[in-house]
Enzyme design. Structure first.
Site, short mmCIF file in Angstrom:
data_model
loop_
_atom_site.label_atom_id
_atom_site.label_comp_id
_atom_site.label_asym_id
_atom_site.label_seq_id
_atom_site.Cartn_x
_atom_site.Cartn_y
_atom_site.Cartn_z
N GLY A 218 -48.45 19.79 28.79
CA GLY A 218 -48.51 21.12 28.21
C GLY A 218 -47.22 21.87 28.47
O GLY A 218 -46.37 21.47 29.27
N CYS A 219 -47.06 23.00 27.79
CA CYS A 219 -45.82 23.77 27.90
C CYS A 219 -45.67 24.43 29.27
O CYS A 219 -44.63 24.28 29.93
CB CYS A 219 -45.75 24.81 26.78
SG CYS A 219 -47.28 25.75 26.52
N TYR A 220 -46.70 25.15 29.72
CA TYR A 220 -46.63 25.75 31.05
C TYR A 220 -46.43 24.69 32.14
O TYR A 220 -45.55 24.84 33.01
CB TYR A 220 -47.89 26.57 31.35
CG TYR A 220 -48.01 27.88 30.61
CD1 TYR A 220 -47.04 28.88 30.73
CD2 TYR A 220 -49.12 28.15 29.82
CE1 TYR A 220 -47.16 30.09 30.06
CE2 TYR A 220 -49.26 29.36 29.14
CZ TYR A 220 -48.27 30.33 29.26
OH TYR A 220 -48.40 31.53 28.60
#
EC number: 1.2.1.38
Length: 415
Positions: A218-220
């Protein structure tokens, strides 16, 4: 690209070998429908079939690894009408070897891709088709850009010889009970869950290189694990009091129509969300716990900010006794020396989201806190590139034996 791994990397998700589908190699069951995998004789173009009834057909020979320079790799993009799917298409426009042969979007089936995303109208691309009508006989690798919860049955039904990078959350968590707790339903492909390799490229590149199925981070989690994993592995920071404040552009919420994402709802403002428990928390804690070889919990608050793309994560950490902020800086500098896409800024330079937009870079820096014994680490990425589609291309490059930077040498857009 350099080949430095972070202390050898966290344990990979390597387990059960791929199993033959119960319907053989021509027809694969997929959540109530069948995926067609028969080739069109005498043609290299994609054939879309509404019917799955056919006589036995000759199978193609997929390119699974060690692709030669200039050799074409045939690509399918599932979920091409979303932001991450469109970003895959944009990035592959300049890839010298990846060629898109199949694009799916159930609600846009039959439409030209350029009519859905006019900024890509100049690209020579196949029309969009429904997943159930897609023909994978002319495909070597798949980018799966579908929402979480939908990919498990689809990936189970794909031909076993295909290389797959899944951009959903469906295969990121090792513990299927934890997946059920955070995503609200049981996992329907536990055997694939065990097989999948987590795709944080700079940490697990050796395992990714040999994988069939990669769970793209994921991005985070990408923006947080890249700075924290090497520091935790080196025992330079304490793991008992990690606080993270993160901010994302609106594209991180996806392309679906949501009242909360309307311009009048988000313009000229910033707001926190998922305060009690964002779904990226277990993914972040999983990676940090593997680095620490003990359970790590974090305080994490994500925020939605009024910009299209970009992400900043600010991490507040307590240093181990005798460790200074400069020690953290020097360790990150040595860890990522030679890495093309992770850059430690000089001196007091503050990472800015504007400086990574459109690129696969992660910029970071370390700052001494005014509170003795504490430090502040800031990292920035483009949530759609290094936080999603760019890292996915980087991973598939590895899986196909290509240099990691192939097709990814985009400089950030400015202003």
């Amino acid at each position: 690209m350099g080949s430095t791994a972070l202390g050898g990397g966290a344990p990979a998700r390597l387990g059960l070998a791929p199993k033959d589908g119960v319907f053989g190699s021509n027809l694969k069951q997929c959540g109530g429908f069948m995926l067609k995998t028969t080739p069109k004789v005498g043609s290299s173009s994609v054939r879309v079939r509404a019917s799955v009834a056919s006589s036995p057909q000759k199978q193609h020979s997929p390119k699974t690894s060690g692709v030669k320079s200039g050799e074409e790799v045939r690509i399918a993009v599932l979920g091409a009408s979303g932001y991450t799917g469109a970003e895959i298409v944009r990035l592959l426009a300049n890839h010298p070897q990846f060629r898109i042969k199949v694009m799916t979007a159930d609600r846009k089936a039959g439409e030209q891709f350029g009519s859905v995303f006019p900024h890509l109208i100049t690209q020579d691309l196949p029309n969009l088709v429904a997943v159930k009508d897609a023909d994978f006989s002319n495909v070597d690798a798949v980018f799966c850009c579908l929402p979480h919860g939908t990919t498990q049955e689809i990936i189970k039904g794909l031909p076993q010889e295909l290389k797959i990078v899944d951009l959903s959350a469906d295969f990121r968590l090792r513990d299927i009970n934890e997946y059920a707790e955070w995503y609200g339903h049981s996992h329907r492909a536990p055997e694939l869950q065990q097989e999948a390799v987590y795709g944080l490229t700079e940490v697990l590149r050796n395992e990714i290189r040999n994988a069939r199925l990669v769970a793209n981070p994921g991005c985070y989690p990408t923006s947080i694990q890249l700075p924290l994993v090497p520091l935790i592995k080196a025992k330079l920071i304490k793991v008992s009091n990690i606080i993270i404040d993160a901010k994302s552009g609106v594209s991180g919420a996806g392309r679906g129509a949501k009242e909360a994402n309307l311009y009048t709802e988000i313009a000229e403002g910033i707001h926190a969300y998922g305060i009690k428990g964002h779904r990226h928390v277990p993914e972040i804690e999983q990676g940090l716990s593997e680095a620490a070889e003990s359970k790590v919990t974090i305080s994490f608050t994500p925020n939605l900010i009024c910009m299209k793309r970009g992400m900043q994560s600010t991490m507040f950490v307590e240093m181990a006794p005798g460790v200074t902020a400069n020690d953290l800086y020097q360790h990150l500098k040595s860890t990522y020396e030679g890495e093309e896409f992770v850059k430690l800024l000089n001196g007091s330079s503050v990472p800015h989201t504007r400086h990574v937009v459109g690129s696969n870079y992660c910029f970071m820096n370390v700052f001494e806190d005014r509170i003795p014994g504490r430090a502040i680490i800031i990292s920035v990425i483009d949530n759609l590139v290094k936080g999603a589609s760019g890292q996915a291309v980087q991973n598939l490059n590895l899986m196909m034996g290509l240099p990691e930077n192939t097709g990814l040498q985009y400089q950030p857009l400015f202003p």
